[in-house]
Design an enzyme around this catalytic site. Structure first.
Site, PDB file in Angstrom:
ATOM      1  CB  CYS A 185      20.426  62.037 -37.620  1.00 22.24           C
ATOM      2  SG  CYS A 185      20.134  62.409 -39.355  1.00 22.24           S
ATOM      3  NE  ARG A 224      17.621  65.678 -46.289  1.00 21.69           N
ATOM      4  CZ  ARG A 224      18.822  65.409 -45.820  1.00 21.69           C
ATOM      5  NH1 ARG A 224      19.756  64.929 -46.614  1.00 21.69           N
ATOM      6  NH2 ARG A 224      19.113  65.623 -44.549  1.00 21.69           N
ATOM      7  CG  HIS A 276      16.005  64.692 -36.126  1.00 21.31           C
ATOM      8  ND1 HIS A 276      17.244  64.975 -35.628  1.00 21.31           N
ATOM      9  CD2 HIS A 276      16.205  64.219 -37.379  1.00 21.31           C
ATOM     10  CE1 HIS A 276      18.156  64.695 -36.553  1.00 21.31           C
ATOM     11  NE2 HIS A 276      17.552  64.232 -37.621  1.00 21.31           N
TER      12      HIS A 276
END
Lengths: 245, 460
Positions: free
Chosen positions: A94, A128, A194
């Protein structure tokens, strides 16, 4: 057999359970009888050349990422880049992945320079991108699938010279438009995923460990280890991602 | 008139959903009422003679709000309270629907609302708060709330716009929360723990707020209570933990039974036997104490209610199943989970534990956070471990990495079957420690209710 892991900015870049990646590397080394040591390197701490076999960096909030970008510019970033050129392995997730590219361009203000391990750049996006991700990848184990969870607004674009880690089947990946997820260059893997990424994607752990051992001249043949819990967790997460998609 | 129509529609829909047993009676009537009249909350809440109190923060909202409601009740002020953890605007509206008769009259004079962190701006706009309390800000469901700094900024913006007579009550030990009180016009009232008795020198992994909100420099801590809560100052700009009006100046934990605590306030120092374990509950008590004090209640009355407190929904509920019992504990983020583990690890016995992990929207769809939970502290303390829920295998993987006796690890994603297996395998007179995320806890309560063990949640 001994490997030393450098956990970059463990204090600042540890959002979203990225610590699980370090735990996975340590645990898989341990199960294979490889001695392993983890050292953390934070703001203002120098990195000694030749000391580390595997680098890891996670994601952070905007403010933290800014402080880290400043700290990495110059000598520190150069050393990490050289180590990777010389065969060290690395996982950047990330925010860490973004800073391992060439630059990050925010909506306003100056470009944030990256350390340029990956021939890639990131621009701030409006949307997002959040949700489960399934991607096809050579490092996806027997099923050829990576599984994880993305949560980012930066859009990363790879140059022609560099391969993605995988191609998304579900989710956005690097930028939501070209289908690519993550990047792979020599022993360095970058990804938006993640989950934590490594516990449920043990083939990536093995890739990183193997590369690090190879650099030390060791040709350890990997004996298979019991991965039944990992396999079950993968199957459950993949089914969940497909169903809720 | 429009409000009346909304009220009737809300009441009808509540009756229908209860009749059909579709559950969720805690938010549906409010959604219907707000659909008919978007100003419904504003209209009805405006009728409360003593106004309302908004309680927010990542952890401890329900416990703090329930404590305060109990204290008010004990001193003869009947409060309205959204007691089922329905803390979005629809939940608040549902509570108002329930507490209003058909003529539009409210049965009580004051409201205690627990409010979701991200809902504070809306809640401040739609209600007329007297007090706003912010207890803590930990990372929680980043897929839903976004980053902590942004959340705190939005909260401060909302509070700045609130009527200048509103009192703001803040946890001084949480730097991000404390920063909300700096430079605003309102009266600010701080609380915190002032004794190093159970504090640590080192930060835990799940600590979140490490930077000064004013100059961006790294904060220096003299001590940590847990997570990023503690005594801190900024070496760069000099900002420091604000002085507290209400504080715990001495503590003595008695394990799972609770904590004995000396509470200092402008009204003097008083001893309290808090029947809830864990340092995090001290903050909940201090928060409720501060609110009550601001409402003019005497310390003796406050302590009386606190000492007779029963845990709020899913926050350490004990359920008897014949000879055995279940201790239900809600843990929805790393900070809360770690505090629960820290409390369990203090016990002298080996514990049989069930961990239920769901990934619905209300739990957070990203399960990465379990890797920030320090399950390792249970080494040597954990007996049998049962993993369940939609992401049972993620939890099992985390447990196996923590090195907690893999041979006695059972994984069964179906909650009902997992409960049966777990209850069958614990000894007579034994306890099952059940740690669960939010929606898994709702499901578990439904399962136990079917078997006749707990009240359905809307009856609470």
């Amino acid at each position: 057999m001994f490997l030393r892991i450098c956990w970059l900015y463990s204090e600042l870049m540890n959002i979203y359970g990225d610590r699980g990646n370090v735990m996975a590397l340590v645990e898989r080394c341990r199960r294979r009888g490889i001695d392993v040591e983890v050292e953390t390197r934070n703001l203002g701490e120098r990195i000694e050349q030749g000391r580390y076999d595997i680098f890891f960096m996670g994601g952070g909030q905007d403010r933290e990422q800014l402080a880290v970008a400043k700290d990495l510019c110059g000598k520190k970033g150069e050393i990490i880049r050289d180590e990777i050129e010389n065969g060290a392995s690395c996982l950047a997730i990330c925010g860490g992945y973004q800073l391992f590219g060439k630059f990050y361009k925010p909506f306003e203000g100056d470009e944030l320079p990256g350390i340029g391990v990956f021939d890639a750049y990131t621009i701030a996006g409006k949307k997002r991108m959040i949700g489960n991700v399934i991607a096809r990848s050579q490092l996806g184990g027997r099923s050829g699938l990576l599984i994880g969870f993305e949560n980012h607004s930066g859009e990363t674009y790879l140059s022609e010279n560099i391969s993605p880690l995988g191609m998304v089947e579900i989710g956005n990946g690097n930028n939501g438009s070209d289908g690519k997820e993550g990047a792979i260059y020599r022993g360095a893997v970058g990804s938006y995923l993640h989950g934590s990424l490594l516990p449920k994607n043990p083939s990536i752990s093995d890739f990183l460990i193997e590369k690090a051992l190879l650099r030390k001249g060791s040709l350890l043949s990997f004996t298979p280890i019991d991965e039944s819990i990992e396999e079950n967790a993968r199957a459950q997460a993949i089914e969940r991602a497909r169903k809720s998609h | 008139m429009r409000t009346r129509v909304a009220l009737v529609a809300g009441k009808l829909s509540g009756g229908i959903s209860r009749f059909l047993n579709i559950g969720g009676g805690s938010t549906f009537p409010g959604r219907v009422a707000r659909f008919f009249d978007s100003g419904f909350v504003h209209q009805i809440e405006g009728e409360l003679p003593k106004g309302s109190i908004l309680i927010t923060g990542t952890n401890g909202k329900t416990t703090t709000a329930t404590l305060l409601a109990d204290i008010l009740d004990g001193s003869g002020i009947k409060p309205i309270h959204n007691s089922t953890g329905a803390n979005l605007m629809a939940g608040i509206a549902s509570t108002l629907v329930r507490e209003t008769d058909l003529s539009g009259k409210l049965s009580k004079e004051i409201a205690v609302f627990e409010v979701d962190e991200a809902t504070i701006p809306e809640a401040v706009k739609e209600t007329n708060p007297r007090l706003i309390l912010v207890n803590n800000l930990f990372r929680d469901q980043l897929d839903r709330y976004g980053e902590l700094d942004t959340l705190a900024k939005k909260m401060k913006e909302a509070i700045t716009k609130a009527n200048s007579e509103v009192k703001i009550i803040l946890n001084a030990d949480d730097p991000l929360v404390a920063s909300i009180g700096s430079g605003i016009e309102h009266d600010v009232f701080y609380y915190g723990i002032e004794t190093p008795r159970y504090s640590k020198r080192k930060m835990e992994h799940a600590a979140d707020s490490k930077f000064c909100s004013f100059c961006g420099a790294k904060l220096r801590y003299d001590l940590y209570q847990f997570g990023h809560l503690g005594r801190y100052h900024c070496v760069s700009c000099g900002w420091e933990k604000p002085e507290t009006s209400v504080s715990a100046i001495d503590l003595e934990t008695t394990g799972m039974n609770g904590t004995i605590c000396m509470i200092r306030s402008p009204k003097g120092t008083i001893r309290a036997k808090i029947p809830l374990p864990g340092l995090y509950n001290i903050y909940n008590v201090l928060g409720a104490f501060s609110c009550a004090l601001c409402l003019g209640i005497e310390p003796e009355g406050i302590i009386d209610a606190i000492e007779n407190f029963r845990a709020a929904f899913g926050r350490l509920e004990e359920i008897k199943i014949g000879e055995k019992k279940i201790l239900m504990i809600l843990a929805k983020n790393p900070a809360g989970f770690n505090e629960v583990l820290r409390m369990l690890a203090e016990e002298d016995q080996k514990m049989d534990i069930m961990l239920a992990l769901n990934d619905n929207i209300a739990d957070g769809r990203d399960v990465s956070w379990i890797w920030d939970v320090d399950l390792e502290v249970m080494a040597g303390k954990a007996g049998k471990i049962f993993c369940s829920g939609i992401r049972s295998w993620d939890m099992a993987l985390r447990v196996s990495y923590a090195g907690l006796q893999e041979e006695s690890l059972v994984c069964e994603s179906d909650l009902s079957s997992a409960l049966d297996i777990a209850l069958k395998s614990i000894p007579h007179g034994g306890t099952l420690f059940l740690i669960s995320t939010y929606t898994a806890m709702l499901d578990i309560r439904k399962i136990l209710a079917k078997k006749g063990y707990v009240a359905q949640y809307w009856e609470m």
